[in-house]
Design a protein around this motif. Sequence first.
Motif, PDB file in Angstrom:
ATOM      1  N   PRO A 192      -4.155 -13.781  10.283  1.00  0.00           N
ATOM      2  CA  PRO A 192      -3.704 -12.887   9.204  1.00  0.00           C
ATOM      3  C   PRO A 192      -4.868 -12.183   8.498  1.00  0.00           C
ATOM      4  CG  PRO A 192      -2.607 -15.003   9.030  1.00  0.00           C
ATOM      5  CD  PRO A 192      -3.676 -15.157  10.064  1.00  0.00           C
ATOM      6  N   ALA A 193      -5.996 -12.895   8.350  1.00  0.00           N
ATOM      7  CA  ALA A 193      -7.159 -12.268   7.690  1.00  0.00           C
ATOM      8  C   ALA A 193      -7.649 -11.084   8.509  1.00  0.00           C
ATOM      9  CB  ALA A 193      -8.268 -13.300   7.513  1.00  0.00           C
ATOM     10  N   ARG A 194      -7.700 -11.266   9.818  1.00  0.00           N
ATOM     11  CA  ARG A 194      -8.142 -10.188  10.704  1.00  0.00           C
ATOM     12  C   ARG A 194      -7.203  -8.980  10.593  1.00  0.00           C
ATOM     13  NH1 ARG A 194      -9.534 -12.972  16.089  1.00  0.00           N
ATOM     14  NH2 ARG A 194     -11.762 -12.667  15.980  1.00  0.00           N
ATOM     15  N   GLN A 195      -5.895  -9.266  10.566  1.00  0.00           N
ATOM     16  CA  GLN A 195      -4.906  -8.170  10.463  1.00  0.00           C
ATOM     17  C   GLN A 195      -5.050  -7.432   9.138  1.00  0.00           C
ATOM     18  OE1 GLN A 195      -1.267 -10.291  10.951  1.00  0.00           O
ATOM     19  NE2 GLN A 195      -1.528 -10.587  13.146  1.00  0.00           N
ATOM     20  N   LEU A 196      -5.343  -8.154   8.080  1.00  0.00           N
ATOM     21  CA  LEU A 196      -5.491  -7.507   6.766  1.00  0.00           C
ATOM     22  C   LEU A 196      -6.773  -6.683   6.696  1.00  0.00           C
ATOM     23  CD1 LEU A 196      -4.293 -10.437   4.495  1.00  0.00           C
ATOM     24  CD2 LEU A 196      -3.150  -8.246   4.767  1.00  0.00           C
ATOM     25  N   LEU A 197      -7.847  -7.185   7.309  1.00  0.00           N
ATOM     26  CA  LEU A 197      -9.109  -6.440   7.288  1.00  0.00           C
ATOM     27  C   LEU A 197      -8.963  -5.093   8.001  1.00  0.00           C
ATOM     28  CD1 LEU A 197     -11.661  -9.329   7.975  1.00  0.00           C
ATOM     29  CD2 LEU A 197     -11.285  -8.116   5.815  1.00  0.00           C
ATOM     30  N   ALA A 198      -8.029  -5.033   8.952  1.00  0.00           N
ATOM     31  CA  ALA A 198      -7.808  -3.777   9.679  1.00  0.00           C
ATOM     32  C   ALA A 198      -7.195  -2.699   8.785  1.00  0.00           C
ATOM     33  CB  ALA A 198      -6.915  -4.031  10.892  1.00  0.00           C
ATOM     34  N   LEU A 199      -6.759  -3.074   7.596  1.00  0.00           N
ATOM     35  CA  LEU A 199      -6.185  -2.095   6.658  1.00  0.00           C
ATOM     36  C   LEU A 199      -7.256  -1.430   5.792  1.00  0.00           C
ATOM     37  CD1 LEU A 199      -3.047  -4.101   5.435  1.00  0.00           C
ATOM     38  CD2 LEU A 199      -3.061  -2.104   6.931  1.00  0.00           C
ATOM     39  N   ASP A 200      -8.523  -1.669   6.103  1.00  0.00           N
ATOM     40  CA  ASP A 200      -9.611  -1.195   5.243  1.00  0.00           C
ATOM     41  C   ASP A 200      -9.557   0.324   5.023  1.00  0.00           C
ATOM     42  OD1 ASP A 200     -11.952  -1.538   3.696  1.00  0.00           O
ATOM     43  OD2 ASP A 200     -13.162  -0.871   5.381  1.00  0.00           O
ATOM     44  N   ASP A 201      -9.445   1.070   6.121  1.00  0.00           N
ATOM     45  CA  ASP A 201      -9.448   2.540   5.991  1.00  0.00           C
ATOM     46  C   ASP A 201      -8.284   3.016   5.117  1.00  0.00           C
ATOM     47  OD1 ASP A 201     -11.680   2.758   7.482  1.00  0.00           O
ATOM     48  OD2 ASP A 201     -10.649   3.202   9.377  1.00  0.00           O
ATOM     49  N   GLU A 202      -7.110   2.456   5.388  1.00  0.00           N
ATOM     50  CA  GLU A 202      -5.918   2.883   4.638  1.00  0.00           C
ATOM     51  C   GLU A 202      -6.075   2.548   3.147  1.00  0.00           C
ATOM     52  OE1 GLU A 202      -2.258   1.458   6.271  1.00  0.00           O
ATOM     53  OE2 GLU A 202      -1.091   2.236   4.584  1.00  0.00           O
ATOM     54  N   ALA A 203      -6.604   1.371   2.867  1.00  0.00           N
ATOM     55  CA  ALA A 203      -6.784   0.974   1.466  1.00  0.00           C
ATOM     56  C   ALA A 203      -7.787   1.890   0.763  1.00  0.00           C
ATOM     57  CB  ALA A 203      -7.245  -0.482   1.399  1.00  0.00           C
ATOM     58  N   ARG A 204      -8.865   2.243   1.465  1.00  0.00           N
ATOM     59  CA  ARG A 204      -9.875   3.138   0.862  1.00  0.00           C
ATOM     60  C   ARG A 204      -9.281   4.510   0.584  1.00  0.00           C
ATOM     61  NH1 ARG A 204     -15.466   1.591   1.721  1.00  0.00           N
ATOM     62  NH2 ARG A 204     -15.532  -0.387   2.810  1.00  0.00           N
ATOM     63  N   VAL A 205      -8.525   5.027   1.565  1.00  0.00           N
ATOM     64  CA  VAL A 205      -7.916   6.354   1.385  1.00  0.00           C
ATOM     65  C   VAL A 205      -6.996   6.353   0.168  1.00  0.00           C
ATOM     66  CG1 VAL A 205      -6.232   7.946   2.392  1.00  0.00           C
ATOM     67  CG2 VAL A 205      -8.111   7.067   3.789  1.00  0.00           C
ATOM     68  N   ARG A 206      -6.264   5.256  -0.003  1.00  0.00           N
ATOM     69  CA  ARG A 206      -5.317   5.182  -1.129  1.00  0.00           C
ATOM     70  C   ARG A 206      -6.000   4.730  -2.420  1.00  0.00           C
ATOM     71  NH1 ARG A 206       0.128   5.117   0.643  1.00  0.00           N
ATOM     72  NH2 ARG A 206       0.358   4.988   2.896  1.00  0.00           N
TER      73      ARG A 206
ATOM     74  N   LEU B 155       0.841  -1.208   0.000  1.00  0.00           N
ATOM     75  CA  LEU B 155       0.000   0.000   0.000  1.00  0.00           C
ATOM     76  C   LEU B 155       0.875   1.256   0.000  1.00  0.00           C
ATOM     77  CD1 LEU B 155      -2.894  -0.998   2.441  1.00  0.00           C
ATOM     78  CD2 LEU B 155      -3.020  -0.708  -0.033  1.00  0.00           C
ATOM     79  N   ASP B 156       1.971   1.220   0.755  1.00  0.00           N
ATOM     80  CA  ASP B 156       2.901   2.362   0.753  1.00  0.00           C
ATOM     81  C   ASP B 156       3.438   2.634  -0.655  1.00  0.00           C
ATOM     82  OD1 ASP B 156       2.605   2.899   3.388  1.00  0.00           O
ATOM     83  OD2 ASP B 156       4.382   1.780   4.048  1.00  0.00           O
ATOM     84  N   ALA B 157       3.600   1.548  -1.432  1.00  0.00           N
ATOM     85  CA  ALA B 157       4.125   1.693  -2.796  1.00  0.00           C
ATOM     86  C   ALA B 157       2.999   1.937  -3.810  1.00  0.00           C
ATOM     87  CB  ALA B 157       4.911   0.438  -3.180  1.00  0.00           C
ATOM     88  N   GLY B 158       1.752   2.063  -3.320  1.00  0.00           N
ATOM     89  CA  GLY B 158       0.627   2.311  -4.235  1.00  0.00           C
ATOM     90  C   GLY B 158       0.222   1.081  -5.027  1.00  0.00           C
TER      91      GLY B 158
ATOM     92  N   LEU C  77     -11.725  -3.665 -11.549  1.00  0.00           N
ATOM     93  CA  LEU C  77     -13.028  -4.317 -11.371  1.00  0.00           C
ATOM     94  C   LEU C  77     -13.388  -4.486  -9.899  1.00  0.00           C
ATOM     95  CD1 LEU C  77     -13.200  -7.203 -14.013  1.00  0.00           C
ATOM     96  CD2 LEU C  77     -14.642  -5.184 -13.870  1.00  0.00           C
ATOM     97  N   ALA C  78     -12.353  -4.541  -9.052  1.00  0.00           N
ATOM     98  CA  ALA C  78     -12.605  -4.747  -7.621  1.00  0.00           C
ATOM     99  C   ALA C  78     -12.703  -3.401  -6.918  1.00  0.00           C
ATOM    100  CB  ALA C  78     -11.470  -5.568  -7.015  1.00  0.00           C
ATOM    101  N   ARG C  79     -13.568  -3.354  -5.914  1.00  0.00           N
ATOM    102  CA  ARG C  79     -13.739  -2.112  -5.154  1.00  0.00           C
ATOM    103  C   ARG C  79     -12.493  -1.824  -4.315  1.00  0.00           C
ATOM    104  NH1 ARG C  79     -19.702  -3.356  -2.599  1.00  0.00           N
ATOM    105  NH2 ARG C  79     -20.922  -2.785  -4.432  1.00  0.00           N
ATOM    106  N   PRO C  80     -12.249  -0.553  -4.001  1.00  0.00           N
ATOM    107  CA  PRO C  80     -11.175  -0.262  -3.049  1.00  0.00           C
ATOM    108  C   PRO C  80     -11.584  -0.657  -1.628  1.00  0.00           C
ATOM    109  CG  PRO C  80     -12.133   1.784  -3.898  1.00  0.00           C
ATOM    110  CD  PRO C  80     -12.872   0.660  -4.542  1.00  0.00           C
TER     111      PRO C  80
END
Lengths: 46, 328
Positions: B97-111, B82-85, B292-295
């Motif tokens: 690991p799935a739980r940890q990745l889901l916590a990145l939702d806000d950051e992924a949406r912002v980017r 995500l840092d590299a876009g 095709l996939a949502r942010p």
Amino acid sequence: MIRLLRRASLAVGIMGLVAAVLRLRGTGGTPPQSGGWRELSGPDLR
Amino acid sequence: MRLAVLGAGAVGSRAARQLASTPGVRALTVADPDARLVASVCASLGPMATPSTSPEVDLAGHDVAVLAGPGKHHRAQAERALDAGVSVVSCTNELAPARQLLALDDEARVRGKTVAVGAGFAPGLSDLLAAHAGRLLDEVHEVHVARYGTGGPACARAHHASLRGLALDWRDGAWISRQGGSGRELAWFPDPVAGQDCYRASLPDALLFGPAFPGLQRATSRVAATRRDRLTAPLPMLRQPHPEGLVGAVRVEVRGRRGQSFETVVYGAVDRPGLAAGAVAAVVAVAAGTGLARPGAAGLAVLLPDPLPLLHELANRGIRCATFAGSA
């Protein structure tokens, strides 16, 4: 000799107990009574 | 499109091969700490593939990173991506690991980037099938997933660990933790797998379904296991896992309302789990790379609300799905 037999019977008894617990845990289920699987094709994938 | 595949095991190597044969994919970076493995995978892919053994491969300039290595590294790898876009497709089938990745939702949406969580056999193909079943119903009330079989050694280890962890079920608006290895249910998979005893396990499926189906009342996931699997689950694995599992299967049961009646839709698939997971990861990566996939960070049923193009693409790649017609 008797001690050996006691230990062996104890081991068999524990194994039986463990097997019974494993066997009885859970509710199981029943297989489907009718119908079957068919591949998803044309109309299913619209 | 330029993609990176991090991990060249049973799933990563398959995903890389699937991507290499996808139109529009210009370059692939394949990274794995095992130099011989990554070299052999890249050799089979031709000049478009670049090998890397670096644990922190440079992701700048890539469109999507497919995370196919051990799940414990996925969060850190996703943050770097995500840092590299770069959008992320994680193949994890582990809860933590799935739980940890889901916590990145806000950051992924912002980017404006996608973090697809659980893009494998189950979760993965199971999410696409559940989303497709959900489109047939007016309201989805319950989703129940069962899977049989494992892919490579990492998948076998995750299966072993999942039976000793806590399972997470969604019931009436609350999460319920139950001991893994409990709750035996006979699940009927497509032939030749047929009926298998399945048990609760520490799996991420229920976590991924919640946001996809508003009003969901129950979501459960189970995994097929033998009595020996359950008995030895608290111990370390007693022998080395096999290099690759044989046939595997997934079954998705979706219950809900259509019109005035309550209906149950059952979908399933049978394939080698590593092979199917690689194909799913590849088509999801292409979907993420082409917009095709949502942010956001979520499961496939959330990010890809119309799963049909992906199911068609998977069918073209030999991943066939089935429906159960009759009284389940």
